[in-house]
Design a protein around this motif. Structure first.
Motif, mmCIF file in Angstrom:
data_model
loop_
_atom_site.group_PDB
_atom_site.id
_atom_site.type_symbol
_atom_site.label_atom_id
_atom_site.label_comp_id
_atom_site.label_asym_id
_atom_site.label_seq_id
_atom_site.Cartn_x
_atom_site.Cartn_y
_atom_site.Cartn_z
ATOM 1 N N HIS A 162 102.633 17.098 -16.685
ATOM 2 C CA HIS A 162 101.709 17.480 -15.621
ATOM 3 C C HIS A 162 100.462 16.595 -15.593
ATOM 4 O O HIS A 162 100.085 16.003 -16.610
ATOM 5 C CB HIS A 162 101.279 18.940 -15.770
ATOM 6 C CG HIS A 162 102.387 19.922 -15.535
ATOM 7 N ND1 HIS A 162 103.265 20.285 -16.535
ATOM 8 C CD2 HIS A 162 102.768 20.599 -14.424
ATOM 9 C CE1 HIS A 162 104.152 21.148 -16.050
ATOM 10 N NE2 HIS A 162 103.870 21.357 -14.776
ATOM 11 N N LEU A 163 99.870 16.533 -14.435
ATOM 12 C CA LEU A 163 98.545 15.948 -14.264
ATOM 13 C C LEU A 163 97.576 17.103 -14.025
ATOM 14 O O LEU A 163 97.793 17.925 -13.132
ATOM 15 C CB LEU A 163 98.501 15.000 -13.058
ATOM 16 C CG LEU A 163 99.117 13.618 -13.209
ATOM 17 C CD1 LEU A 163 99.153 12.914 -11.865
ATOM 18 C CD2 LEU A 163 98.325 12.777 -14.204
ATOM 19 N N GLU A 164 96.538 17.158 -14.811
ATOM 20 C CA GLU A 164 95.493 18.153 -14.600
ATOM 21 C C GLU A 164 94.314 17.450 -13.936
ATOM 22 O O GLU A 164 93.712 16.542 -14.521
ATOM 23 C CB GLU A 164 95.069 18.786 -15.912
ATOM 24 C CG GLU A 164 96.168 19.608 -16.576
ATOM 25 C CD GLU A 164 95.695 20.214 -17.880
ATOM 26 O OE1 GLU A 164 94.780 21.055 -17.844
ATOM 27 O OE2 GLU A 164 96.238 19.828 -18.929
ATOM 28 N N VAL A 165 94.006 17.854 -12.724
ATOM 29 C CA VAL A 165 92.916 17.260 -11.962
ATOM 30 C C VAL A 165 91.697 18.161 -12.060
ATOM 31 O O VAL A 165 91.746 19.338 -11.683
ATOM 32 C CB VAL A 165 93.310 17.064 -10.485
ATOM 33 C CG1 VAL A 165 92.140 16.457 -9.705
ATOM 34 C CG2 VAL A 165 94.544 16.171 -10.374
ATOM 35 N N PHE A 166 90.612 17.614 -12.585
ATOM 36 C CA PHE A 166 89.345 18.330 -12.655
ATOM 37 C C PHE A 166 88.516 17.842 -11.473
ATOM 38 O O PHE A 166 87.808 16.835 -11.552
ATOM 39 C CB PHE A 166 88.667 18.084 -13.996
ATOM 40 C CG PHE A 166 89.462 18.647 -15.143
ATOM 41 C CD1 PHE A 166 89.208 19.926 -15.612
ATOM 42 C CD2 PHE A 166 90.489 17.911 -15.727
ATOM 43 C CE1 PHE A 166 89.957 20.467 -16.656
ATOM 44 C CE2 PHE A 166 91.242 18.434 -16.773
ATOM 45 C CZ PHE A 166 90.976 19.716 -17.230
ATOM 46 N N ALA A 167 88.682 18.566 -10.377
ATOM 47 C CA ALA A 167 88.183 18.089 -9.089
ATOM 48 C C ALA A 167 86.741 18.511 -8.845
ATOM 49 O O ALA A 167 86.404 19.695 -8.953
ATOM 50 C CB ALA A 167 89.075 18.626 -7.959
ATOM 51 N N GLY A 168 85.921 17.530 -8.525
ATOM 52 C CA GLY A 168 84.561 17.832 -8.130
ATOM 53 C C GLY A 168 84.553 18.411 -6.723
ATOM 54 O O GLY A 168 85.259 17.921 -5.839
ATOM 55 N N THR A 203 86.478 22.250 -10.372
ATOM 56 C CA THR A 203 87.652 23.109 -10.344
ATOM 57 C C THR A 203 88.841 22.372 -10.960
ATOM 58 O O THR A 203 88.805 21.156 -11.122
ATOM 59 C CB THR A 203 87.999 23.519 -8.899
ATOM 60 O OG1 THR A 203 88.328 22.332 -8.152
ATOM 61 C CG2 THR A 203 86.824 24.205 -8.226
ATOM 62 N N ARG A 204 89.880 23.118 -11.300
ATOM 63 C CA ARG A 204 91.062 22.480 -11.890
ATOM 64 C C ARG A 204 92.291 22.746 -11.037
ATOM 65 O O ARG A 204 92.516 23.857 -10.557
ATOM 66 C CB ARG A 204 91.307 22.982 -13.310
ATOM 67 C CG ARG A 204 92.414 22.189 -14.021
ATOM 68 C CD ARG A 204 92.632 22.654 -15.423
ATOM 69 N NE ARG A 204 93.255 23.971 -15.489
ATOM 70 C CZ ARG A 204 93.799 24.485 -16.592
ATOM 71 N NH1 ARG A 204 93.763 23.808 -17.724
ATOM 72 N NH2 ARG A 204 94.348 25.671 -16.561
ATOM 73 N N LYS A 205 93.069 21.699 -10.855
ATOM 74 C CA LYS A 205 94.310 21.791 -10.096
ATOM 75 C C LYS A 205 95.402 21.075 -10.888
ATOM 76 O O LYS A 205 95.198 19.938 -11.339
ATOM 77 C CB LYS A 205 94.129 21.145 -8.719
ATOM 78 C CG LYS A 205 95.316 21.260 -7.790
ATOM 79 C CD LYS A 205 94.963 20.767 -6.397
ATOM 80 C CE LYS A 205 96.109 20.992 -5.416
ATOM 81 N NZ LYS A 205 95.721 20.625 -4.026
ATOM 82 N N THR A 206 96.559 21.701 -11.079
ATOM 83 C CA THR A 206 97.649 21.118 -11.864
ATOM 84 C C THR A 206 98.759 20.627 -10.947
ATOM 85 O O THR A 206 99.197 21.340 -10.044
ATOM 86 C CB THR A 206 98.213 22.154 -12.856
ATOM 87 O OG1 THR A 206 97.159 22.600 -13.712
ATOM 88 C CG2 THR A 206 99.314 21.549 -13.705
ATOM 89 N N LEU A 207 99.193 19.389 -11.172
ATOM 90 C CA LEU A 207 100.250 18.768 -10.382
ATOM 91 C C LEU A 207 101.388 18.332 -11.305
ATOM 92 O O LEU A 207 101.157 18.015 -12.475
ATOM 93 C CB LEU A 207 99.716 17.540 -9.634
ATOM 94 C CG LEU A 207 98.509 17.750 -8.731
ATOM 95 C CD1 LEU A 207 97.961 16.404 -8.279
ATOM 96 C CD2 LEU A 207 98.877 18.602 -7.537
ATOM 97 N N LYS A 208 102.607 18.296 -10.784
ATOM 98 C CA LYS A 208 103.736 17.787 -11.560
ATOM 99 C C LYS A 208 103.669 16.264 -11.594
ATOM 100 O O LYS A 208 103.606 15.612 -10.553
ATOM 101 C CB LYS A 208 105.059 18.246 -10.942
ATOM 102 C CG LYS A 208 105.324 19.732 -11.101
ATOM 103 C CD LYS A 208 106.693 20.112 -10.541
ATOM 104 C CE LYS A 208 106.984 21.591 -10.743
ATOM 105 N NZ LYS A 208 108.307 21.975 -10.213
ATOM 106 N N LEU A 209 103.665 15.701 -12.800
ATOM 107 C CA LEU A 209 103.532 14.255 -12.955
ATOM 108 C C LEU A 209 104.644 13.520 -12.231
ATOM 109 O O LEU A 209 104.388 12.511 -11.541
ATOM 110 C CB LEU A 209 103.548 13.902 -14.446
ATOM 111 C CG LEU A 209 103.435 12.414 -14.798
ATOM 112 C CD1 LEU A 209 102.135 11.828 -14.283
ATOM 113 C CD2 LEU A 209 103.542 12.222 -16.308
#
Length: 329
Positions: A295-301, A316-322
């Motif tokens: 997974h990619l964990e995006v710590f989005a501003g 905020t955090r959003k998880t994506l499938k790598l």
């Protein structure tokens, strides 16, 4: 009363009889921004500078085997009421990537504004390959214009050295610098570089510097065309096994969309022709990401409307499938 009712908006529970179109648009955009924020997983911090919960410019590292006992580490700037005097370097750890804590015994922030500095910004954390030290790179905006890059180091995440000047400034003026180790060298990537006073920022170039050590010896070696990403205001670059991934804020100071792009190595001439849209919202700001297994964990501003005392600033955090992201790229 009939004329007033004809301009009544149930979303705001107010009358628009004397309100300008610009004011109405601002209200609508503010509601939309709040809606976007509520749909994401917000992060929690144990610090509330000036009584606020506003944070910007995250830089997150994920260490699966843990560093000093914890898997996640973050450098970040406080930004309550959009007040730059509080925009100083903070440092946190986490076990789950959601709840963030200050290391016991550490003084927050690392330091405040130094001489001839307007405010700090654009945190970047660097863990050296042997994991003996972690570095905190800070961008200091200077009173006369331009910026300076400063580097602090720690072996335990608690005690930090005073900042050492890496790029004295005021030019080149780098935004959101990020550092990757590659084949025995450190490479520093920065978008929207301004080379001289009065010059426009190069929004469609990701500039590259190289050095064999972090504190000095940096030389400019390349400029990578952003291609399909277009204008980049902030960016973070991370190295994977076969490519470099860039998470770009495609917009400007007011915010923009959040997209992934790739390039093969620090000497590439351009980025890949494909991008992956993380979020089409125009309320994004400088963000960070980590690779965690598949997974990619995006710590989005997240940025609300405007640049004022009531502007929302959150992470905020959003998880994506790598695999999904890499297949697109």
């Amino acid at each position: 009363m009939r004329n007033q009712l004809s301009h009544y908006n149930p979303l705001h529970r107010t009358f628009w009889s004397k309100e300008s179109h610009a004011s109405r648009s601002y209200r609508v955009n503010k509601l939309l921004a709040w809606g976007r924020l509520q749909s994401r997983k917000q992060l929690n911090f144990d610090q509330y500078p000036n009584g606020g919960v506003a944070w910007v410019h995250p830089s997150v590292l994920h260490v699966p085997e843990k560093w000093n006992g914890y898997a996640y580490w973050m450098g970040i700037n406080a930004y309550p009421q959009t007040d730059g005097s509080y925009e100083n370097p903070y440092f946190f750890f986490s076990q789950d990537g959601v709840a963030w804590h200050s290391p016991a015994g550490m003084k927050q922030p690392l330091y405040e504004v130094l001489d001839h500095t307007v405010h700090n910004s654009d945190a970047e954390l660097i863990l050296v390959p042997d994991r003996s030290k972690m570095y905190y790179l800070n961008r200091a905006v200077l009173e006369g214009g331009g910026s300076r890059l400063e580097l602090s180091e720690s072996t335990d995440g608690i005690s930090w050295t005073g900042p050492t000047t890496v790029f004295p400034g005021p030019f080149p003026d780098l935004l959101s610098p990020t550092v990757c180790e590659h084949e025995g060298f450190y490479y520093l990537f920065a978008p929207a570089v301004r080379w001289n006073e009065g010059e426009e920022r190069a929004f469609q170039k990701l500039n590259v510097w190289r050095s064999c050590q972090l504190a000095s010896g940096w030389e400019h070696v390349n400029s990578i065309a952003t291609g399909p990403l277009g204008n980049i205001w902030h960016a973070e670059v991370r190295k994977t096994k076969d490519r470099f991934i860039v998470l770009a804020l495609c917009g400007d100071l007011q915010g923009g969309t959040l997209q992934f792009g790739t390039f093969l190595n620090p000497y590439s001439t351009h980025m890949n022709r494909e991008t992956y849209m993380v979020d089409r919202s125009l309320f994004n700001y400088k963000s960070s990401f980590v690779v965690n297994g598949n997974h990619l964990e995006v710590f989005a501003g997240f940025k609300g409307v405007g640049l004022g005392q009531d502007t929302l600033w959150r992470i905020t955090r959003k998880t994506l499938k790598l695999g999904t992201v890499l297949k697109k790229l």
